[in-house]
Write a protein that holds these residues in place. Structure first.
Motif, PDB file in Angstrom:
ATOM      1  N   HIS A   1     -12.183   3.853   5.026  1.00  0.00           N
ATOM      2  CA  HIS A   1     -12.159   5.318   5.271  1.00  0.00           C
ATOM      3  C   HIS A   1     -13.025   5.314   6.503  1.00  0.00           C
ATOM      4  CE1 HIS A   1     -12.335   9.671   4.382  1.00  0.00           C
ATOM      5  NE2 HIS A   1     -13.824   9.407   4.623  1.00  0.00           N
ATOM      6  N   TYR A   2     -14.281   4.404   6.612  1.00  0.00           N
ATOM      7  CA  TYR A   2     -15.233   4.651   7.710  1.00  0.00           C
ATOM      8  C   TYR A   2     -14.514   3.655   8.706  1.00  0.00           C
ATOM      9  CZ  TYR A   2     -18.367   6.078   3.980  1.00  0.00           C
ATOM     10  OH  TYR A   2     -19.135   6.655   2.994  1.00  0.00           O
ATOM     11  N   MET A   3     -13.975   2.627   8.432  1.00  0.00           N
ATOM     12  CA  MET A   3     -13.555   1.556   9.297  1.00  0.00           C
ATOM     13  C   MET A   3     -12.114   0.895   9.046  1.00  0.00           C
ATOM     14  SD  MET A   3     -15.995  -1.752  10.079  1.00  0.00           S
ATOM     15  CE  MET A   3     -14.979  -3.165  10.525  1.00  0.00           C
ATOM     16  N   PRO A   4     -11.191   1.357   9.616  1.00  0.00           N
ATOM     17  CA  PRO A   4      -9.693   1.118   8.985  1.00  0.00           C
ATOM     18  C   PRO A   4      -9.525  -0.315   9.005  1.00  0.00           C
ATOM     19  CG  PRO A   4      -9.910   3.123  10.629  1.00  0.00           C
ATOM     20  CD  PRO A   4     -11.095   2.410  10.750  1.00  0.00           C
ATOM     21  N   ASP A   5      -9.950  -1.091   9.730  1.00  0.00           N
ATOM     22  CA  ASP A   5      -9.466  -2.481   9.798  1.00  0.00           C
ATOM     23  C   ASP A   5     -10.498  -3.561   9.215  1.00  0.00           C
ATOM     24  OD1 ASP A   5     -11.494  -2.290  11.603  1.00  0.00           O
ATOM     25  OD2 ASP A   5     -10.631  -3.359  13.177  1.00  0.00           O
ATOM     26  N   PHE A   6     -11.212  -2.661   8.000  1.00  0.00           N
ATOM     27  CA  PHE A   6     -12.499  -3.541   7.414  1.00  0.00           C
ATOM     28  C   PHE A   6     -11.735  -4.668   6.606  1.00  0.00           C
ATOM     29  CE2 PHE A   6     -15.221  -4.339   3.952  1.00  0.00           C
ATOM     30  CZ  PHE A   6     -16.526  -4.445   4.342  1.00  0.00           C
ATOM     31  N   GLN A   7     -12.069  -5.828   6.611  1.00  0.00           N
ATOM     32  CA  GLN A   7     -11.567  -6.711   5.894  1.00  0.00           C
ATOM     33  C   GLN A   7     -12.514  -7.277   4.706  1.00  0.00           C
ATOM     34  OE1 GLN A   7     -11.343 -10.073   9.000  1.00  0.00           O
ATOM     35  NE2 GLN A   7     -13.428 -11.121   8.104  1.00  0.00           N
ATOM     36  N   MET A   8     -11.790  -7.333   3.536  1.00  0.00           N
ATOM     37  CA  MET A   8     -12.573  -7.910   2.379  1.00  0.00           C
ATOM     38  C   MET A   8     -11.967  -9.247   2.053  1.00  0.00           C
ATOM     39  SD  MET A   8     -14.961  -7.070   0.085  1.00  0.00           S
ATOM     40  CE  MET A   8     -14.834  -5.246  -0.144  1.00  0.00           C
TER      41      MET A   8
ATOM     42  N   SER B   1      -3.079  -7.089   4.732  1.00  0.00           N
ATOM     43  CA  SER B   1      -3.566  -7.919   5.806  1.00  0.00           C
ATOM     44  C   SER B   1      -5.125  -7.853   6.195  1.00  0.00           C
ATOM     45  CB  SER B   1      -2.633  -7.646   7.200  1.00  0.00           C
ATOM     46  OG  SER B   1      -3.317  -6.334   7.862  1.00  0.00           O
ATOM     47  N   THR B   2      -5.729  -6.842   5.021  1.00  0.00           N
ATOM     48  CA  THR B   2      -7.182  -6.609   5.232  1.00  0.00           C
ATOM     49  C   THR B   2      -7.637  -7.501   4.096  1.00  0.00           C
ATOM     50  OG1 THR B   2      -7.001  -4.577   4.112  1.00  0.00           O
ATOM     51  CG2 THR B   2      -6.951  -4.348   6.462  1.00  0.00           C
ATOM     52  N   ILE B   3      -6.947  -8.055   3.283  1.00  0.00           N
ATOM     53  CA  ILE B   3      -7.514  -8.700   2.138  1.00  0.00           C
ATOM     54  C   ILE B   3      -7.312 -10.117   2.645  1.00  0.00           C
ATOM     55  CG2 ILE B   3      -7.322  -9.479  -0.129  1.00  0.00           C
ATOM     56  CD1 ILE B   3      -8.096  -6.494   0.259  1.00  0.00           C
TER      57      ILE B   3
END
Ligand code: C2E
Ligand code: CA
Ligand code: CA
Length: 561
Positions: free
Chosen positions: A392-399, A429-431
């Motif tokens: 929500h704050y950072m759309p391409d945040f990866q976990m 693709s962000t996981i």
């Protein structure tokens, strides 16, 4: 003899249904008998039990407290532990223990308590608990097969020995390995005579003033005043020779002996603890492959107790929905400019005293017991929820999420992940799945296929702890992954030599040459960071220099700066 049927037990209680049998049984038994209805917790006692201890009624509701004053104070913990164990046992399980109980003449005598959980044949639900308390000092003193003195005599002789001030020596238990195979193959008659022969042979190798006692099953006990570990080992070597002799009787017999020893007063100075410790050591001799003697080691035992305790707590925690677990998040940054890219989710656990336990202390146990499967689901679910929130704050945040091999082996793992991604509507693709280091990957082909399936789903794959274990450069060529995480150890020894610096630099070049990104873990100083950025051209960094693993709310502040 009749049992008072008082109004306390309900009509449908299993106690009511078995009263007739119970009465018939108690009229011919010397032992104290009791039966517990697990639903109402009502307890039916045999008449002799009620009378000898002056209990108020045949039906009571708290046997533990009623009995406690009659139990020898040193043994109360043993009794309490057995009671705790039986409450958590499954149908068909038996729990037993020995302790000293007050006799009517004012002395304490050894008894054996044996409890079994039973229930309806049509359900797994335990319904009833039956218990027998047997006076060990009233059964025959000698074993009828071997002529050896029995356990109750062993206990009372050892008690006398320990009453001597300055007593020191060893308590030893010896168990025959595979002896039941012999009775199975040659029949009980032959088994009995072989057992008698072995008992005789062992007695012959003991110093003349040392008695051998017969314990449960095919095992013996003895204590040796003033014995040193070296002497005990020599005597055990003679016992091993005896076992070879028995083979001469019937040359197809293969039977060995294992033993456990505990030393007094060093390990303990009371009978029950010493015998239990010797049995713990015996168990270790078994685990090490039998046909040997092991000595009790307090440190290893405490560690084992701690693990067992922790395993129990974790089992309960999982049953309550993993509520004592939580995730910390450690930032992963772009090496070029230190910009936040995402986080690695790292598991933590609150011990029951409220302290936080690090994963290396419990992940191996979770894996061994396969509890990592339910916990792994919980980790993914929560890490995905958090990633979605922070995107929500950072759309391409990866976990990045650590995955244990045991999870990959589970059939329901892939559908679970697929469903989790769909439910939370997260961009796969962000996981990133990190395969946690492990020495025992036998089936690389299978692992590769599993990862390929996740890859097709859109999830990224990282190899964790690269260079510290199985993962080496040669293996990169047949393993499909997106990111290599180089272990902290390589950063730690950067300053040591030019060789280490070059090794790291060229490893990174090699990964880049096959199209993989590289993340370096464990960067703690500016000096390390600058070298990695400028000389090694590493892509991503994770380390204390950029941030520790943080609680959710602390990490979240990064977005609100
Ligand atoms: P890992 O996956 O290699 O995780 C990195 C570990 O290195 C973390 O320890 C982290 O706190 C530590 N670390 C990161 N940067 C630095 C640094 O600059 N200096 C130093 N000295 N240490 C640093 P942690 O959290 O104790 O985790 C240990 C291991 O436990 C992990 O190693 C991973 O193998 C396992 N683990 C943690 N969480 C999970 C999980 O959710 N599932 C599974 N299967 N394993 C997990
Ligand atoms: Ca990791
Ligand atoms: Ca790692």
């Amino acid at each position: 003899m009749s049992t008072n049927t008082t109004p306390y037990i309900g009509e449908n209680s299993p106690l009511n249904q078995i009263t007739t049998y119970f009465n018939a049984l108690q009229s011919s038994a010397e032992e104290y008998l009791f039966v517990v209805d697990l639903d109402s917790k009502m307890i039916l006692l045999s008449d002799n039990f009620m009378k000898d201890f002056d209990f108020p009624s045949n039906i009571v509701d708290d046997l533990d407290n009623l009995m406690m004053p009659f139990i020898y104070h040193d043994d109360r913990e043993i009794f309490e532990e057995a009671m705790r164990d039986i409450w958590t046992a499954d149908k068909g399980e038996t729990v037993q223990c020995d302790f000293r109980l007050l006799r009517s003449n004012g002395d304490y005598g050894w008894v054996n308590l044996k409890m079994t959980i039973g229930g309806d044949e049509f359900s797994d639900q335990p319904e009833i608990l039956s218990g027998v308390i047997k006076r060990l000092d009233e059964v025959a003193k000698a074993d009828y097969v071997t002529g050896l003195l029995r356990r109750s005599v062993f206990y009372s002789d050892l008690t006398k020995e320990l009453e001597n001030q300055n007593a020191h020596g060893a308590v030893i238990v010896i168990a025959l390995d595979n002896f039941n195979v012999i009775t199975e193959n040659y029949g009980h008659k032959f088994g009995d005579s072989a057992f008698r022969q072995i008992a005789q042979n062992i007695t012959n190798v003991l110093p003349p003033d040392i008695h051998l006692y017969k314990l449960d099953g095919y095992s013996f006990g003895l204590f040796m005043p003033d014995a040193m570990p070296e002497e005990i080992e020599i005597i055990f070597a003679s016992v091993q020779l005896c076992m070879r002799e028995i083979r001469n009787v019937e040359d197809t017999i293969y039977c060995t002996a294992s033993a456990g020893a505990a030393l007094y007063p060093n390990d303990a100075n009371d009978v029950t603890t010493l015998v239990r410790y010797a049995e713990v050591a015996l168990e270790i001799a078994h685990q090490k492959g039998r046909d040997q003697i092991a000595f009790f080691e307090k440190e290893a035992y405490d560690r084992w107790r701690y693990d067992i305790g922790m395993q129990n707590l974790m089992q309960n925690c999982i049953a309550r929905g993993c509520e004592d677990f939580f995730l910390c998040y450690q930032p992963q940054v772009d090496a070029k400019d230190g910009r936040l890219l995402g986080a690695e989710a790292l598991l933590r656990w609150y011990d029951n005293d409220g302290s936080v336990v690090a994963p290396m202390q419990f992940i191996p146990m979770l894996e061994k017991s396969r509890m990592i499967i339910p916990v792994g689901h919980w980790i993914i679910e929560n890490a995905v929820i958090m990633a979605k929130k922070w995107q929500h704050y950072m759309p391409d945040f990866q976990m990045s999420i650590n995955i244990s091999l045991y999870q990959l082996e589970e059939r329901m793992f892939y559908p679970f992940v697929e469903d989790c991604i769909a439910r939370h509507q997260i961009d796969p693709s962000t996981i990133i799945f990190e395969l946690t280091e492990s020495h025992n990957i036998y089936d690389w082909d299978f692992v590769n296929k599993q990862f390929a399936a996740f890859h097709d789903l859109g999830i990224k794959i990282a190899i964790d702890d690269f260079g510290s274990g199985y993962a080496n450069i040669g293996f990169l060529k047949n393993f499909k992954c997106d990111l290599i995480k180089i272990d902290r150890m390589f950063v730690e020894n950067l300053h040591e030599s030019e060789f280490n610096r070059n090794l790291l630099k060229y490893s990174i070049m090699l990964c880049h040459s096959v199209g993989m990104e590289v993340l370096i873990e464990g960067v703690e100083t500016e000096e390390e960071y600058l070298y990695l950025r400028d000389e090694c051209k590493v892509d991503q960094i994770q380390g204390f220099y950029f941030g520790y693993p943080e609680m959710e709310d602390v990490f979240e502040k990064r977005f609100k700066k």
